[in-house]
Design a protein around this motif. Structure first.
Motif, PDB file in Angstrom:
ATOM      1  N   SER A   1      -0.160   3.394  12.332  1.00  0.00           N
ATOM      2  CA  SER A   1      -1.185   3.065  13.066  1.00  0.00           C
ATOM      3  C   SER A   1      -1.238   1.695  13.916  1.00  0.00           C
ATOM      4  O   SER A   1      -1.895   1.278  14.720  1.00  0.00           O
ATOM      5  CB  SER A   1      -2.504   2.772  12.180  1.00  0.00           C
ATOM      6  OG  SER A   1      -2.067   1.848  11.088  1.00  0.00           O
ATOM      7  N   THR A   2       0.047   1.166  13.655  1.00  0.00           N
ATOM      8  CA  THR A   2       0.207  -0.153  14.320  1.00  0.00           C
ATOM      9  C   THR A   2       1.430   0.062  15.537  1.00  0.00           C
ATOM     10  O   THR A   2       2.355   1.138  15.237  1.00  0.00           O
ATOM     11  CB  THR A   2       0.500  -1.329  13.500  1.00  0.00           C
ATOM     12  OG1 THR A   2       1.858  -1.032  13.000  1.00  0.00           O
ATOM     13  CG2 THR A   2      -0.485  -1.564  12.650  1.00  0.00           C
ATOM     14  N   TRP A   3       1.418  -0.715  16.355  1.00  0.00           N
ATOM     15  CA  TRP A   3       2.525  -0.669  17.416  1.00  0.00           C
ATOM     16  C   TRP A   3       3.951  -0.795  16.640  1.00  0.00           C
ATOM     17  O   TRP A   3       5.023   0.046  17.218  1.00  0.00           O
ATOM     18  CB  TRP A   3       2.255  -1.740  18.593  1.00  0.00           C
ATOM     19  CG  TRP A   3       2.708  -2.975  18.276  1.00  0.00           C
ATOM     20  CD1 TRP A   3       1.778  -3.920  17.870  1.00  0.00           C
ATOM     21  CD2 TRP A   3       3.948  -3.603  18.291  1.00  0.00           C
ATOM     22  NE1 TRP A   3       2.582  -5.144  17.763  1.00  0.00           N
ATOM     23  CE2 TRP A   3       3.661  -5.045  17.984  1.00  0.00           C
ATOM     24  CE3 TRP A   3       5.319  -3.141  18.679  1.00  0.00           C
ATOM     25  CZ2 TRP A   3       4.863  -5.861  17.870  1.00  0.00           C
ATOM     26  CZ3 TRP A   3       6.324  -4.214  18.795  1.00  0.00           C
ATOM     27  CH2 TRP A   3       6.079  -5.357  18.200  1.00  0.00           C
ATOM     28  N   TRP A   4       3.921  -1.892  15.691  1.00  0.00           N
ATOM     29  CA  TRP A   4       5.331  -2.072  15.179  1.00  0.00           C
ATOM     30  C   TRP A   4       5.477  -0.788  14.178  1.00  0.00           C
ATOM     31  O   TRP A   4       6.771  -0.702  13.939  1.00  0.00           O
ATOM     32  CB  TRP A   4       5.343  -3.521  14.517  1.00  0.00           C
ATOM     33  CG  TRP A   4       4.382  -3.606  13.310  1.00  0.00           C
ATOM     34  CD1 TRP A   4       4.518  -3.587  12.062  1.00  0.00           C
ATOM     35  CD2 TRP A   4       3.028  -4.101  13.569  1.00  0.00           C
ATOM     36  NE1 TRP A   4       3.477  -3.697  11.249  1.00  0.00           N
ATOM     37  CE2 TRP A   4       2.490  -4.313  12.131  1.00  0.00           C
ATOM     38  CE3 TRP A   4       2.187  -4.835  14.611  1.00  0.00           C
ATOM     39  CZ2 TRP A   4       1.155  -4.764  12.046  1.00  0.00           C
ATOM     40  CZ3 TRP A   4       0.836  -5.011  14.434  1.00  0.00           C
ATOM     41  CH2 TRP A   4       0.382  -5.196  13.054  1.00  0.00           C
ATOM     42  N   GLY A   5       4.525  -0.260  13.521  1.00  0.00           N
ATOM     43  CA  GLY A   5       4.597   0.663  12.483  1.00  0.00           C
ATOM     44  C   GLY A   5       5.273   1.861  13.423  1.00  0.00           C
ATOM     45  O   GLY A   5       6.280   2.874  13.130  1.00  0.00           O
ATOM     46  N   LYS A   6       4.686   2.225  14.627  1.00  0.00           N
ATOM     47  CA  LYS A   6       5.387   3.485  15.561  1.00  0.00           C
ATOM     48  C   LYS A   6       6.737   3.265  15.783  1.00  0.00           C
ATOM     49  O   LYS A   6       7.481   4.005  15.903  1.00  0.00           O
ATOM     50  CB  LYS A   6       4.424   3.397  16.747  1.00  0.00           C
ATOM     51  CG  LYS A   6       2.555   4.017  16.429  1.00  0.00           C
ATOM     52  CD  LYS A   6       1.958   3.827  17.490  1.00  0.00           C
ATOM     53  CE  LYS A   6       0.658   4.518  16.865  1.00  0.00           C
ATOM     54  NZ  LYS A   6      -0.215   4.392  18.275  1.00  0.00           N
TER      55      LYS A   6
END
Length: 215
Positions: free
Chosen positions: A19-24
């Motif tokens: 759900s977050t840019w760093w998670g992606k």
């Protein structure tokens, strides 16, 4: 070497991978590391189904058990830690803006922090080739579905607390905050020195119930 044993993650119904840019970005690394799409699908099922035990993390290493219909397996994986010069550069990057400390403590990873760290030669987010693993199962691929399942759940841990990523890279939360405290120069473009900024951020985190050290 300090390690952190994270609470076991409950099953999830959502099929969202991050759900977050760093998670992606972390998920992209998992997908790069996987041998086949079928392995990824199976690993997501294991991760979302709550079949991964408590994950232990420390600089450069993570360990967890995974259960499937064939048995219980132990996964040990790794991610390269930053060299001393890179750690120092990362600390300087965090210190460059006082708001970055507060953001990390609030569970956010500022894009500009990662961007400026890369400009300083520090790769914080991993790519697929950096994710190594071993498993007690007899699967011939590396990473196997069990290792991928652990990595999938690590996505959720890293999303909830970017300090997990920093710890894996070799800069645990307490060390980062300690090095920031030890600095004597004022933060650039700030009216207060870094010690005051860190103290204010810690106080705000305690008020939010998020001040427990991660190791």
């Amino acid at each position: 070497m300090s390690s952190v044993l994270h609470p076991r993650l409950a099953p999830r119904r959502s099929t969202a991978r991050a759900s977050t840019w760093w998670g992606k970005a972390w998920v992209r690394a998992i997908e790069e590391a996987a041998y086949a799409e079928s392995d990824l699908v199976a690993s997501r099922t294991l991760a979302r189904g709550g079949h991964v035990g408590q994950i232990s993390t420390e600089p450069g290493r993570f360990v967890a058990s995974v259960e499937d219909r064939r048995g219980l397996w132990t996964v040990a994986g790794g991610i390269p830690v930053l060299e001393d010069a890179a750690v120092s550069a990362l600390v300087e990057t965090v210190a460059a803006e006082s708001g970055r400390v507060a953001a990390l403590l609030a569970g956010e990873l500022p894009f500009t922090l990662v961007e400026h760290a890369e400009e300083a030669g520090v790769e914080l987010l991993p790519y697929g080739g950096e994710l190594s693993s071993t498993c007690t199962c007899d699967h011939w691929t590396d990473p196997c579905t069990h290792a991928l399942a652990v990595l999938q759940q690590l996505t959720w841990l890293v999303e909830a607390d970017p300090f997990v990523l920093l710890q894996l890279r070799g800069l645990p939360r307490d060390e980062l905050l300690g090095r920031l405290h030890a600095r004597t120069e004022p933060v650039e473009d700030a009216d207060v020195d870094l010690d005051a900024a860190v103290e204010a951020a810690l106080y705000a985190a305690r008020l939010l119930g998020d001040a427990e050290p991660l190791g």
